[in-house]
Design a protein around this motif. Sequence first.
Motif, PDB file in Angstrom:
ATOM      1  N   ALA A   1       0.884  -1.239   0.035  1.00  0.00           N
ATOM      2  CA  ALA A   1       0.163   0.112   0.154  1.00  0.00           C
ATOM      3  C   ALA A   1       0.824   1.190   0.069  1.00  0.00           C
ATOM      4  O   ALA A   1       1.988   1.271   0.287  1.00  0.00           O
ATOM      5  CB  ALA A   1      -0.785   0.078   1.223  1.00  0.00           C
ATOM      6  N   HIS A   2       0.251   2.209  -0.780  1.00  0.00           N
ATOM      7  CA  HIS A   2       1.441   3.475  -0.514  1.00  0.00           C
ATOM      8  C   HIS A   2       1.651   4.180   0.892  1.00  0.00           C
ATOM      9  O   HIS A   2       2.749   4.701   0.782  1.00  0.00           O
ATOM     10  CB  HIS A   2       0.521   4.628  -1.662  1.00  0.00           C
ATOM     11  N   LEU A   3       0.859   3.900   1.714  1.00  0.00           N
ATOM     12  CA  LEU A   3       0.955   4.416   2.904  1.00  0.00           C
ATOM     13  C   LEU A   3       2.184   3.436   3.524  1.00  0.00           C
ATOM     14  O   LEU A   3       2.805   4.100   4.472  1.00  0.00           O
ATOM     15  CB  LEU A   3      -0.179   4.445   3.954  1.00  0.00           C
ATOM     16  N   ALA A   4       2.356   2.448   3.353  1.00  0.00           N
ATOM     17  CA  ALA A   4       3.202   1.505   4.007  1.00  0.00           C
ATOM     18  C   ALA A   4       4.847   2.098   3.534  1.00  0.00           C
ATOM     19  O   ALA A   4       5.677   1.912   4.234  1.00  0.00           O
ATOM     20  CB  ALA A   4       3.321   0.174   3.386  1.00  0.00           C
ATOM     21  N   TYR A   5       4.931   2.733   2.457  1.00  0.00           N
ATOM     22  CA  TYR A   5       6.366   3.129   1.994  1.00  0.00           C
ATOM     23  C   TYR A   5       6.601   4.469   2.910  1.00  0.00           C
ATOM     24  O   TYR A   5       7.755   4.543   3.349  1.00  0.00           O
ATOM     25  CB  TYR A   5       6.225   3.647   0.511  1.00  0.00           C
ATOM     26  N   GLY A   6       5.696   5.159   3.385  1.00  0.00           N
ATOM     27  CA  GLY A   6       5.857   6.429   4.278  1.00  0.00           C
ATOM     28  C   GLY A   6       6.177   5.790   5.521  1.00  0.00           C
ATOM     29  O   GLY A   6       6.987   6.439   6.260  1.00  0.00           O
ATOM     30  N   ALA A   7       5.600   4.740   5.930  1.00  0.00           N
ATOM     31  CA  ALA A   7       5.460   4.187   7.371  1.00  0.00           C
ATOM     32  C   ALA A   7       6.950   3.555   7.488  1.00  0.00           C
ATOM     33  O   ALA A   7       7.448   3.733   8.814  1.00  0.00           O
ATOM     34  CB  ALA A   7       4.545   3.143   7.658  1.00  0.00           C
TER      35      ALA A   7
END
Length: 64
Positions: free
Chosen positions: A25-31
């Motif tokens: 998911a795209h939020l996982a890269y930020g996390a």
Amino acid sequence: MKSSLVSFATDDSVPALKEHELPMAHLAYGAIAFCVFLALLAVLWSFRNTAGKPRSQAGRKIDH
């Protein structure tokens, strides 16, 4: 009269592009980036005030 570029763009011989989905998911890269930042901050924090600490001279006898 159409230009050759416009006629090329409307030509059906160009195949449609396929979508490539991300493996996460795209939020996982930020996390993950945030966790790496916190880990590097912890390493930096562990070395705080090390440059200002003098070496201990206890136990060393000084002869004059």
